[in-house]
Scaffold this motif. Structure first.
Motif, PDB file in Angstrom:
ATOM      1  N   SER A  57       0.823  -1.202   0.000  1.00 11.81           N
ATOM      2  CA  SER A  57       0.000   0.000   0.000  1.00 11.81           C
ATOM      3  C   SER A  57       0.862   1.259   0.000  1.00 11.81           C
ATOM      4  O   SER A  57       0.567   2.233  -0.717  1.00 11.81           O
ATOM      5  N   GLN A  58       1.920   1.258   0.774  1.00  9.50           N
ATOM      6  CA  GLN A  58       2.804   2.434   0.825  1.00  9.50           C
ATOM      7  C   GLN A  58       3.497   2.662  -0.510  1.00  9.50           C
ATOM      8  O   GLN A  58       3.669   3.807  -0.949  1.00  9.50           O
ATOM      9  N   THR A  59       3.905   1.573  -1.157  1.00 11.52           N
ATOM     10  CA  THR A  59       4.551   1.718  -2.465  1.00 11.52           C
ATOM     11  C   THR A  59       3.559   2.214  -3.509  1.00 11.52           C
ATOM     12  O   THR A  59       3.896   3.043  -4.362  1.00 11.52           O
ATOM     13  N   ARG A  60       2.332   1.727  -3.447  1.00 11.22           N
ATOM     14  CA  ARG A  60       1.307   2.221  -4.371  1.00 11.22           C
ATOM     15  C   ARG A  60       1.051   3.712  -4.173  1.00 11.22           C
ATOM     16  O   ARG A  60       0.891   4.463  -5.140  1.00 11.22           O
ATOM     17  N   ALA A  61       0.993   4.137  -2.934  1.00  8.31           N
ATOM     18  CA  ALA A  61       0.774   5.549  -2.649  1.00  8.31           C
ATOM     19  C   ALA A  61       1.944   6.389  -3.168  1.00  8.31           C
ATOM     20  O   ALA A  61       1.749   7.489  -3.712  1.00  8.31           O
ATOM     21  N   LEU A  62       3.157   5.879  -3.008  1.00  2.45           N
ATOM     22  CA  LEU A  62       4.335   6.573  -3.523  1.00  2.45           C
ATOM     23  C   LEU A  62       4.265   6.678  -5.041  1.00  2.45           C
ATOM     24  O   LEU A  62       4.535   7.740  -5.619  1.00  2.45           O
ATOM     25  N   ALA A  63       3.919   5.573  -5.702  1.00  2.00           N
ATOM     26  CA  ALA A  63       3.816   5.585  -7.163  1.00  2.00           C
ATOM     27  C   ALA A  63       2.781   6.600  -7.629  1.00  2.00           C
ATOM     28  O   ALA A  63       2.984   7.294  -8.641  1.00  2.00           O
ATOM     29  N   GLN A  64       1.693   6.703  -6.898  1.00  2.00           N
ATOM     30  CA  GLN A  64       0.667   7.678  -7.258  1.00  2.00           C
ATOM     31  C   GLN A  64       1.208   9.098  -7.144  1.00  2.00           C
ATOM     32  O   GLN A  64       0.958   9.943  -8.014  1.00  2.00           O
ATOM     33  N   ARG A  65       1.954   9.368  -6.076  1.00  2.00           N
ATOM     34  CA  ARG A  65       2.530  10.716  -5.915  1.00  2.00           C
ATOM     35  C   ARG A  65       3.525  11.028  -7.028  1.00  2.00           C
ATOM     36  O   ARG A  65       3.665  12.181  -7.449  1.00  2.00           O
TER      37      ARG A  65
END
Length: 250
Positions: free
Chosen positions: A207-215
């Protein structure tokens, strides 16, 4: 695209070629406006390369703007990209260049990139590699990443690398049976790994990596972060090596 860009190209020509009073198109009569447009059309028909020049210039400006925006995105998210505390780190952990890869195990281009990245690390022993689990291609992608992260959490980084490589090379349907076979083949605690796959700890990493990718506005795999630059898509080892040499030279 050519039709959409033709209008800006015409307008640009008009601004450069027309005398100052003629720039106010609203002040022209219908006949003057018709003649003005006919002159521009004739010029473009005689010099169609002007449109191509305008297209090339626009694309170059867009690429430069994207590159500048990417630098700002990387700078704003440096800690999460380069030191999140959980992503696997390989290559030379003390290398002078850091290469980060966002990948999906079911992505064909990620599979093509795998030997290229390995070749790069083999020929250049001063690169720090970080792998980001970014499953975006469906259920099997998510299951693969859950398994890989669970292996890392249960058995450590070396086991993760083995599982990572195996998942990249796996063909056919991904099931509990195939994961058990993979885990057993690596001599791992299979029951502990499978039990951990749905845990909060595993899902939080993804989830944290997905959020980073979105940013970072990453929507596809593979995507690389090379120091302050985002490289979107597959690149061969030779090209990555050239970019790394530019970073060191700069």
């Amino acid at each position: 695209m050519m039709k959409r860009l033709a209008a800006p190209a015409v307008a640009g020509f008009a601004l450069l070629a027309a005398p100052a009073p003629a720039l106010d198109l609203s002040a022209m009569s219908d006949d003057e406006r018709t003649a003005f447009r006919a002159e521009i059309r004739a010029y473009l028909m005689d010099n169609p390369e002007v449109i191509l020049e305008a297209v090339n210039l626009l694309e170059a400006r867009q690429a430069e703007a994207q590159a500048q925006a990417d630098v700002a995105l990387v700078e704003a998210n440096r800690d999460a990209i380069f030191d999140d505390g959980f992503s696997w780190v390989g290559g030379n952990p003390d290398g002078d260049i850091t290469l980060v890869e966002f990948l999906d195990y079911r992505c064909g281009y990620c599979r093509r990139a795998m030997p290229e990245v390995a070749k790069l690390l083999e020929t250049d022993g001063n690169i720090r590699l970080i792998v980001k689990e970014f499953p975006i291609l469906g259920e099997e992608s998510m299951t693969s990443s859950q398994f890989a992260v669970a292996v890392k959490q249960v058995a450590g980084p070396e086991a993760y690398k083995q599982a990572h490589d195996a998942l990249m090379e796996m063909t056919g349907e991904l099931t509990e049976v195939t994961l058990r076979r993979l885990s057993n083949g690596l001599g791992l605690d299979t029951d502990a790994i499978l039990a951990r796959m749905d845990s909060d700890d595993v899902m939080q990493e993804i989830s944290q990596t997905r959020a980073l990718a979105q940013r970072l506005q990453i929507s596809g795999t593979p995507t690389f972060v090379l120091e302050d630059e985002l490289l979107r898509g597959f690149l061969p080892a030779d090209r990555m090596g050239e970019l790394i040499a530019e970073k060191r030279g700069g």
